[in-house]
Design an enzyme around this catalytic site. Structure first.
Site, PDB file in Angstrom:
ATOM      1  N   HIS A 157      -5.870  -5.751  12.186  1.00 52.72           N
ATOM      2  CA  HIS A 157      -4.858  -6.822  12.212  1.00 52.72           C
ATOM      3  C   HIS A 157      -5.419  -8.043  12.943  1.00 52.72           C
ATOM      4  O   HIS A 157      -5.167  -9.184  12.557  1.00 52.72           O
ATOM      5  CB  HIS A 157      -3.591  -6.347  12.931  1.00 52.72           C
ATOM      6  CG  HIS A 157      -2.668  -5.544  12.091  1.00 52.72           C
ATOM      7  ND1 HIS A 157      -1.934  -6.080  11.062  1.00 52.72           N
ATOM      8  CD2 HIS A 157      -2.340  -4.220  12.146  1.00 52.72           C
ATOM      9  CE1 HIS A 157      -1.184  -5.134  10.506  1.00 52.72           C
ATOM     10  NE2 HIS A 157      -1.417  -3.997  11.152  1.00 52.72           N
ATOM     11  N   ASP A 164       0.976  -4.820   7.164  1.00 49.77           N
ATOM     12  CA  ASP A 164       1.980  -3.760   7.146  1.00 49.77           C
ATOM     13  C   ASP A 164       3.049  -4.198   6.164  1.00 49.77           C
ATOM     14  O   ASP A 164       3.671  -5.269   6.354  1.00 49.77           O
ATOM     15  CB  ASP A 164       2.588  -3.558   8.538  1.00 49.77           C
ATOM     16  CG  ASP A 164       1.573  -3.022   9.537  1.00 49.77           C
ATOM     17  OD1 ASP A 164       0.621  -2.353   9.105  1.00 49.77           O
ATOM     18  OD2 ASP A 164       1.732  -3.282  10.744  1.00 49.77           O
ATOM     19  N   GLU A 221       0.306   6.370   8.088  1.00 51.14           N
ATOM     20  CA  GLU A 221       1.233   5.228   8.032  1.00 51.14           C
ATOM     21  C   GLU A 221       1.319   4.709   6.600  1.00 51.14           C
ATOM     22  O   GLU A 221       0.419   4.008   6.140  1.00 51.14           O
ATOM     23  CB  GLU A 221       0.771   4.105   8.972  1.00 51.14           C
ATOM     24  CG  GLU A 221       0.687   4.507  10.432  1.00 51.14           C
ATOM     25  CD  GLU A 221       0.155   3.392  11.314  1.00 51.14           C
ATOM     26  OE1 GLU A 221      -0.214   2.318  10.787  1.00 51.14           O
ATOM     27  OE2 GLU A 221       0.091   3.590  12.543  1.00 51.14           O
ATOM     28  N   HIS A 224       0.715   0.752   6.088  1.00 48.17           N
ATOM     29  CA  HIS A 224      -0.463   0.028   6.589  1.00 48.17           C
ATOM     30  C   HIS A 224      -1.602   0.010   5.567  1.00 48.17           C
ATOM     31  O   HIS A 224      -2.010   1.052   5.050  1.00 48.17           O
ATOM     32  CB  HIS A 224      -0.965   0.689   7.879  1.00 48.17           C
ATOM     33  CG  HIS A 224      -2.118  -0.041   8.504  1.00 48.17           C
ATOM     34  ND1 HIS A 224      -1.956  -1.002   9.482  1.00 48.17           N
ATOM     35  CD2 HIS A 224      -3.454   0.040   8.269  1.00 48.17           C
ATOM     36  CE1 HIS A 224      -3.149  -1.465   9.828  1.00 48.17           C
ATOM     37  NE2 HIS A 224      -4.077  -0.857   9.097  1.00 48.17           N
TER      38      HIS A 224
END
EC number: 3.4.13.22
Length: 243
Positions: A157, A164, A221, A224
């Site tokens: 990120h 996300d 996740e 993500h």
């Protein structure tokens, strides 16, 4: 000016219609003609066409340049959670919510989103590029590498190569996914298939489409995605202005 002119014509037509009704016995054609004028004017009372917004072009922009996604398309939705306290940190860590990322990431996102639209959905963002200073804020709140990347090492990120996301319909209605954003449990794992079929189908569409356009997923996740090769970019601390 447009509205004043239309209303002037309408009032004139109404007057003619009223006058025509009063004189209907004497001249039936007058009332009929006046009625037609009223109907024509009413049909013409429309707002001027709104011009479509002009978006910037990525042509000539270096792939590593940070850009604001909304400047290149209005086809996305946003729920930037870290600009609120609706996140697992329970604190706001961004001064304001914006989705910035590197130009090469934007190019891939634009292509993926066009593919999603063919299925009646579009991308909604929870988080995009994250300045390294924000990573330090998050680490201070939750200093656990299981949930927050150590800011010294940095997150993708922080490099402008991770997003996300989830999916919503073209009318911004939520699409069912395994869990809420930032849910840290088995329900959020890609290898968890103990879920209703519609949720599995939505997760599969998200994963397969993102992978088709150069992103790879994280097993634990579902939301993500990292752009391939982005891990080699340097950690950045670029900060956007809040209006």
């Amino acid at each position: 000016m447009f509205k004043n002119r239309i209303w002037g014509l309408l009032l004139t037509a109404i007057f003619m219609f009223t006058l025509g009704c009063k004189e209907e016995v004497k001249n039936t054609n007058t009332a009929t003609n006046a009625k037609k004028v009223v109907e024509t004017v009413i049909d013409s009372i429309i707002e001027p066409k709104v011009e479509k917004p002009v978006f910037k072009s990525l042509e000539g922009i270096a792939d590593t340049t940070f850009v604001r996604l909304a400047d290149y398309s209005d086809g996305f939705a946003y729920d930037l959670r870290y600009a609120t306290d609706n996140n697992f940190l329970k604190e706001q860590v961004y001064d304001c919510g914006e989705c910035y990322t590197r130009a090469k990431t934007v190019k891939a996102l634009l292509k993926a989103n066009e593919e999603f639209k063919k299925h009646g959905v579009k991308i909604k963002f929870y988080d995009c590029y994250r300045p390294n200073s924000v990573q330090y804020k998050m680490w201070k709140i939750v200093p656990n590498p299981q949930y927050v990347a150590n800011p010294v090492k940095g997150s993708i990120h922080n490099k402008g190569g991770a997003v996300d996301i989830t999916l919503v319909t073209l009318d911004d209605e939520e699409v069912k996914m395994p869990s809420d954003f930032d849910f840290f449990g088995k329900r959020a794992y890609h290898d968890n298939f103990d879920l209703p079929q519609d949720i599995l189908d939505n997760r599969k569409l998200l994963k397969e489409t993102m992978e088709k356009y150069g992103f790879w997923s994280t097993r634990t996740e579902w939301w993500h995605y990292n752009l391939q090769g982005a891990s080699h970019d340097p950690i950045a601390n670029f900060k956007w202005d809040c209006e």
